[in-house]
Motif scaffolding. Structure first.
Motif, PDB file in Angstrom:
ATOM      1  N   PRO A  19       0.855  -1.238  -0.061  1.00 54.01           N
ATOM      2  CA  PRO A  19      -0.104   0.015  -0.116  1.00 54.01           C
ATOM      3  C   PRO A  19       0.752   1.212  -0.099  1.00 54.01           C
ATOM      4  O   PRO A  19       2.042   1.216   0.435  1.00 54.01           O
ATOM      5  CB  PRO A  19      -0.587  -0.199   1.273  1.00 54.01           C
ATOM      6  CG  PRO A  19       0.156  -0.851   2.231  1.00 54.01           C
ATOM      7  CD  PRO A  19       0.785  -1.973   1.266  1.00 54.01           C
ATOM      8  N   ALA A  20       0.382   2.286  -0.349  1.00 53.46           N
ATOM      9  CA  ALA A  20       0.941   3.655  -0.432  1.00 53.46           C
ATOM     10  C   ALA A  20      -0.248   4.743  -0.277  1.00 53.46           C
ATOM     11  O   ALA A  20      -1.401   4.554  -0.782  1.00 53.46           O
ATOM     12  CB  ALA A  20       1.711   3.908  -1.596  1.00 53.46           C
ATOM     13  N   GLY A  21       0.032   5.760   0.432  1.00 49.14           N
ATOM     14  CA  GLY A  21      -0.735   6.943   0.690  1.00 49.14           C
ATOM     15  C   GLY A  21      -2.027   6.610   1.543  1.00 49.14           C
ATOM     16  O   GLY A  21      -3.219   7.461   1.275  1.00 49.14           O
ATOM     17  N   GLU A  22      -1.875   5.666   2.274  1.00 51.25           N
ATOM     18  CA  GLU A  22      -3.308   5.514   3.249  1.00 51.25           C
ATOM     19  C   GLU A  22      -3.527   6.642   4.119  1.00 51.25           C
ATOM     20  O   GLU A  22      -4.818   6.553   4.424  1.00 51.25           O
ATOM     21  CB  GLU A  22      -3.002   4.036   4.067  1.00 51.25           C
ATOM     22  CG  GLU A  22      -2.891   3.045   3.098  1.00 51.25           C
ATOM     23  CD  GLU A  22      -2.991   1.781   3.800  1.00 51.25           C
ATOM     24  OE1 GLU A  22      -2.246   1.558   4.934  1.00 51.25           O
ATOM     25  OE2 GLU A  22      -3.630   0.749   3.555  1.00 51.25           O
ATOM     26  N   ASN A  23      -2.782   7.218   4.583  1.00 45.61           N
ATOM     27  CA  ASN A  23      -3.115   8.466   5.211  1.00 45.61           C
ATOM     28  C   ASN A  23      -4.042   9.450   4.362  1.00 45.61           C
ATOM     29  O   ASN A  23      -5.133   9.954   5.109  1.00 45.61           O
ATOM     30  CB  ASN A  23      -1.997   9.502   5.749  1.00 45.61           C
ATOM     31  CG  ASN A  23      -0.999   8.946   6.912  1.00 45.61           C
ATOM     32  OD1 ASN A  23      -1.698   7.909   7.635  1.00 45.61           O
ATOM     33  ND2 ASN A  23       0.179   9.216   6.726  1.00 45.61           N
ATOM     34  N   ALA A  24      -3.843   9.386   3.196  1.00 47.93           N
ATOM     35  CA  ALA A  24      -4.945  10.346   2.287  1.00 47.93           C
ATOM     36  C   ALA A  24      -6.303   9.616   2.137  1.00 47.93           C
ATOM     37  O   ALA A  24      -7.266  10.115   2.053  1.00 47.93           O
ATOM     38  CB  ALA A  24      -4.352  10.530   0.907  1.00 47.93           C
ATOM     39  N   ILE A  25      -6.247   8.358   2.250  1.00 48.10           N
ATOM     40  CA  ILE A  25      -7.521   7.561   1.987  1.00 48.10           C
ATOM     41  C   ILE A  25      -8.230   7.524   3.320  1.00 48.10           C
ATOM     42  O   ILE A  25      -9.659   7.763   3.290  1.00 48.10           O
ATOM     43  CB  ILE A  25      -7.215   5.928   1.708  1.00 48.10           C
ATOM     44  CG1 ILE A  25      -6.498   5.611   0.566  1.00 48.10           C
ATOM     45  CG2 ILE A  25      -8.346   5.153   2.048  1.00 48.10           C
ATOM     46  CD1 ILE A  25      -6.037   4.084   0.209  1.00 48.10           C
ATOM     47  N   ALA A  26      -7.691   7.901   4.451  1.00 49.68           N
ATOM     48  CA  ALA A  26      -8.498   7.859   5.602  1.00 49.68           C
ATOM     49  C   ALA A  26      -9.090   9.432   5.749  1.00 49.68           C
ATOM     50  O   ALA A  26     -10.058   9.902   6.406  1.00 49.68           O
ATOM     51  CB  ALA A  26      -7.281   8.195   6.788  1.00 49.68           C
ATOM     52  N   LYS A  27      -8.766  10.363   4.696  1.00 51.14           N
ATOM     53  CA  LYS A  27      -9.373  11.560   4.605  1.00 51.14           C
ATOM     54  C   LYS A  27     -10.629  11.487   3.860  1.00 51.14           C
ATOM     55  O   LYS A  27     -11.413  12.384   3.941  1.00 51.14           O
ATOM     56  CB  LYS A  27      -8.406  12.655   3.744  1.00 51.14           C
ATOM     57  CG  LYS A  27      -7.099  12.903   4.496  1.00 51.14           C
ATOM     58  CD  LYS A  27      -6.477  14.119   3.845  1.00 51.14           C
ATOM     59  CE  LYS A  27      -5.246  14.446   4.632  1.00 51.14           C
ATOM     60  NZ  LYS A  27      -4.420  15.577   3.873  1.00 51.14           N
ATOM     61  N   ILE A  28     -11.002  10.522   3.144  1.00 53.32           N
ATOM     62  CA  ILE A  28     -12.210  10.276   2.394  1.00 53.32           C
ATOM     63  C   ILE A  28     -13.285  10.049   3.639  1.00 53.32           C
ATOM     64  O   ILE A  28     -13.530   9.199   4.304  1.00 53.32           O
ATOM     65  CB  ILE A  28     -12.038   9.118   1.808  1.00 53.32           C
ATOM     66  CG1 ILE A  28     -10.995   9.083   0.410  1.00 53.32           C
ATOM     67  CG2 ILE A  28     -13.431   8.972   1.080  1.00 53.32           C
ATOM     68  CD1 ILE A  28     -11.002   7.830  -0.211  1.00 53.32           C
ATOM     69  N   LYS A  29     -14.347  11.201   3.387  1.00 53.30           N
ATOM     70  CA  LYS A  29     -15.407  11.153   4.509  1.00 53.30           C
ATOM     71  C   LYS A  29     -16.374  10.347   4.054  1.00 53.30           C
ATOM     72  O   LYS A  29     -16.764  10.130   2.688  1.00 53.30           O
ATOM     73  CB  LYS A  29     -15.865  12.623   4.550  1.00 53.30           C
ATOM     74  CG  LYS A  29     -14.598  13.577   4.977  1.00 53.30           C
ATOM     75  CD  LYS A  29     -15.112  15.081   5.071  1.00 53.30           C
ATOM     76  CE  LYS A  29     -14.140  15.890   5.798  1.00 53.30           C
ATOM     77  NZ  LYS A  29     -14.675  17.330   5.900  1.00 53.30           N
TER      78      LYS A  29
END
Length: 324
Positions: A161-171
């Motif tokens: 995986p990569a960029g999972e911190n950004a995935i967490a921003k999906i509301k």
């Protein structure tokens, strides 16, 4: 699905829903070998333009028919579920499916996996998450590589995986252009990943829209219909030449965990002799210069190898836990 290796955005239709319902009823084991068919039907699921895959499939029919010694007819189905139902109802003897489709075909139709696709020298791939709103989902500078945009380190990451911190921003409530309800990279894996990083339930909390193929998911985000979409990596290359907005508007911001590549399954009811002929024919096709061009034209396949049973077990685990 297929990574594959893809035009409009639609909800999953009544036919696909019926196919899913029928498929869910089929956990029984195969009744055993019957007389081998006089014609082999090969089920394909569109990962992109239906007309294109239909035309490319003519090469599959010709090569396999000669090698197997039985006429082979390719049929493009509307969904993974429909392809599995075709196998269960003995309307198809061979199918080329994504990893989730492969394990479902095993469970629901008694199918036998025989080969797995290779691309870029690998038997795995990953989902790419992309957006037309980099200000929200990119935590660093957007980079351009060979005309396409990336952020959050996805330009350099070879695996997920990569960029999972950004995935967490999906509301919750965000509209997302998924691909197909049976697609590994286009639904199962990204929906599961969002649930893991956000603590939410993707099946309930997200506004899931189904593009039908990977191309359409990319185009829907490029044209601003939805803020986020998913596809195999990198489906943008398939449509960027025809739609300039793909290069300018679509930014990849995250990757999923690695997913086993799509594979080929045969009906459990055919004889071992015919199963071997089919396996040998596909293997020969992958080694033949014209044959591999056909496989690449259909699903961008660069080679075929033995099934990775361990990887399929992981895919089965995702499939079984999906929605819990």
């Amino acid at each position: 699905m297929l990574r594959t290796p893809r035009t409009r955005l639609t909800a999953v239709g009544a036919a696909a829903s019926l196919a899913l319902a029928l498929a869910a009823c089929g956990g029984e084991e195969s009744a055993g070998p019957t007389a081998d068919p006089e014609e082999i039907v090969l089920s394909l699921v569109p990962s992109g333009d239906v007309d294109s895959i239909t035309e490319s499939a003519k090469g599959l029919e010709s090569f396999l028919s000669k090698r197997i010694g039985i006429p082979v007819r390719a049929e493009v189905t509307e969904s993974y579920a429909a392809a599995i139902v075709a196998m269960k109802s003995e309307q198809a003897q061979v199918a080329m499916l994504g990893p989730i489709g492969v394990v479902q075909a095993e469970d629901q139709a008694g199918a036998v996996p025989i080969l797995q696709s290779v691309r870029y020298g690998s038997g795995t791939y990953h989902t790419q998450w992309f957006t037309n709103d980099p200000e929200t989902y990119c935590t660093d500078e957007v980079k351009v590589v060979e005309g396409l945009k990336y952020c959050n380190g996805t330009d350099a990451a070879e695996t997920g995986p990569a960029g999972e911190n950004a995935i967490a921003k999906i509301k919750p409530g965000t509209s997302i252009a998924f691909v197909d309800q049976g697609s590994a990279s286009g639904y199962y894996y990204p929906a599961t990943q969002w649930g893991q990083v956000s603590g939410g339930d993707a099946l309930v909390d997200l506004d899931a829209q189904f593009a039908g193929d990977h191309d359409a998911a990319v185009l829907s985000v490029a044209r601003g219909d939805y803020p986020i979409g998913v596809s195999f990596d990198d489906a943008r290359e398939e449509v960027a030449a025809d739609e300039p907005k793909v290069a300018s508007q679509v930014v990849v911001f995250a990757y999923s965990n690695e997913i086993p590549n799509d594979g080929i399954v045969v009906a459990g009811g055919i004889s071992k002799e015919l199963r071997t002929k089919i396996t040998d024919a596909f293997t020969a096709m992958a080694k033949d210069p014209k044959g591999i061009k056909t496989l690449h034209a259909v699903y961008e396949i660069e080679g075929l190898e033995k099934v990775d049973t361990a990887a399929l077990k992981k895919a089965k685990s995702v499939e079984e836990k999906f929605g819990e």
